[in-house]
Design an enzyme around this catalytic site. Structure first.
Site, mmCIF file in Angstrom:
data_model
loop_
_atom_site.group_PDB
_atom_site.id
_atom_site.type_symbol
_atom_site.label_atom_id
_atom_site.label_comp_id
_atom_site.label_asym_id
_atom_site.label_seq_id
_atom_site.Cartn_x
_atom_site.Cartn_y
_atom_site.Cartn_z
ATOM 1 N N TYR A 131 0.880 3.982 6.722
ATOM 2 C CA TYR A 131 2.257 3.540 6.498
ATOM 3 C C TYR A 131 3.215 4.729 6.563
ATOM 4 O O TYR A 131 4.309 4.637 7.129
ATOM 5 C CB TYR A 131 2.390 2.880 5.131
ATOM 6 C CG TYR A 131 1.856 1.472 5.017
ATOM 7 C CD1 TYR A 131 1.309 0.794 6.107
ATOM 8 C CD2 TYR A 131 1.906 0.794 3.811
ATOM 9 C CE1 TYR A 131 0.824 -0.490 5.984
ATOM 10 C CE2 TYR A 131 1.433 -0.498 3.673
ATOM 11 C CZ TYR A 131 0.896 -1.139 4.757
ATOM 12 O OH TYR A 131 0.422 -2.418 4.630
ATOM 13 N N LYS A 152 0.832 -1.217 0.000
ATOM 14 C CA LYS A 152 0.000 0.000 0.000
ATOM 15 C C LYS A 152 0.861 1.259 0.000
ATOM 16 O O LYS A 152 0.359 2.348 -0.228
ATOM 17 C CB LYS A 152 -0.968 -0.017 1.181
ATOM 18 C CG LYS A 152 -2.132 -0.993 1.016
ATOM 19 C CD LYS A 152 -3.198 -0.807 2.072
ATOM 20 C CE LYS A 152 -2.745 -1.221 3.452
ATOM 21 N NZ LYS A 152 -2.423 -2.670 3.547
#
Length: 351
Positions: free
Chosen positions: A142, A111
């Site tokens: 993230y 991702k």
């Protein structure tokens, strides 16, 4: 070098397999999780990463040289994901005696290139994905975890690495990101009910090249990077090293279970839809075959496997950087699946 590790998320698919690998390699391993569980050789540390007080108490006096951060929490929106996951990592660094810490590892994933859950595929990055790609616009937890890691490393003077696997294949029960066990349960139900093994993804995923990450490959890369100063302070993709098309691998997985495979994109259907109402079927199957877990919800993640296989773009990760720095371990993806299925059968998770 002191080989003393703290694994945050020790019961997950990444942390569980990393713990087993490090212990076999002679490490002392502390496993941090909300609820202490028995893992062979792991010293349990029970604490909630969202509770600074519980972390202070649990980590007091621990002399840790290596931190492996392998956990996350999902919220309803990505903004909430950013807030909660960032707080978890900050709380950990605040509670940990960082003067003893030589290195910290963070596991994120693909991702990084594709965008968050709610903006999945918005990146449209050219394949193969390279570590040098700029961040995708928009919120992504993230990126928040990376920023917290970089900030703590600069403040306390320890080294770091970020590891970006694709979908991980490995042994871990009750894990939300567990395609291997999910497909094993799905195939077992198909076998029991006589229904064909229908691919639950998109036509693009069926035909495009892709790759995956065996949990042992990830564990090996994490140990290697954490103990190799020349590889410190880098982000690394980590996949098995082979590429495949699902239209071939799906047939091979179907062959393993002795199932009919439907090679027709018009027939593809999500697992959420195919497996609706199958809870009682699994309970009966578990009773008939003497399986250890009759609650299907403790084994599968239909939604996550549907998301992985439903993408409408090619996903291939470049391992060149990792190879250039000296990591050369390789794994055959078909073998990784079959080895997992063999273990699940041996442990009576599937019939």
């Amino acid at each position: 070098m002191t080989k003393t590790a703290l694994i945050a998320g020790a019961t997950g698919i990444t942390g569980n397999n990393l713990a087993a690998y490090l212990i076999a390699s002679g490490w002392t391993v502390y496993g941090l999780s909300r609820r202490a569980t028995e893992q062979s050789g792991v010293i349990p540390v029970e604490a909630d990463l969202l509770s600074p007080d519980s972390l202070d108490e649990a980590l007091s006096g621990l002399q840790i040289s290596r931190l492996f951060y392998c956990t996350w929490i999902r919220r309803d929106t990505e903004d909430e994901n950013v807030k909660a996951n960032g707080a978890m990592m900050r709380n950990l660094f605040n509670a940990l005696e960082c003067s003893n810490l030589e290195h910290a590892s963070l596991v994120t994933g693909t991702k990084q290139y594709l965008g968050s859950f709610e903006a999945y595929g918005s990146g449209r990055t050219e394949t193969p994905f390279r570590e040098s790609e700029p961040r995708v616009p928009g919120a992504n937890f993230y990126y928040e975890l990376e920023d917290v890691l970089f900030e703590a490393a600069e403040k306390h003077g320890f080294a770091w690495n970020v590891h970006r696997p694709h979908t991980v294949i490995g042994h871990a029960l009750g894990n939300a990101m567990n395609m291997g066990t999910t497909l094993a349960v799905y195939a077992s139900i198909c076998k029991e009910t006589g229904q064909p093994f229908v691919f639950p993804g998109s036509e693009i995923q069926w035909n495009a090249l892709t790759d995956m990450t065996d949990a042992l490959v990830l564990a090996r890369q994490m140990e290697w990077a954490s103990t190799t100063p020349g590889a410190w302070n880098q982000a690394f993709n980590v996949v098995n090293g082979d590429v495949f098309r699902w239209r071939r691998l799906w047939c091979e997985l179907g062959e393993y279970f002795g199932l009919e495979v439907i090679d027709d994109p018009e027939a593809f259907k999500t697992l959420d839809a195919q497996m609706e109402g199958m809870d009682s079927v699994w309970r009966d199957l578990a009773k008939t075959h003497g399986l250890v877990e009759p609650d299907i919800d403790k084994l599968v993640s239909w939604w996550h496997t549907d998301a992985d296989l439903g993408r409408d773009q090619e996903c291939v990760n470049d391992m060149t950087k990792s190879r250039e720095f000296g990591f050369h371990y390789f794994c055959n993806t078909r073998s990784a699946f079959c080895d997992l299925f063999d273990r699940l059968r041996a442990e009576r998770i599937i019939p």
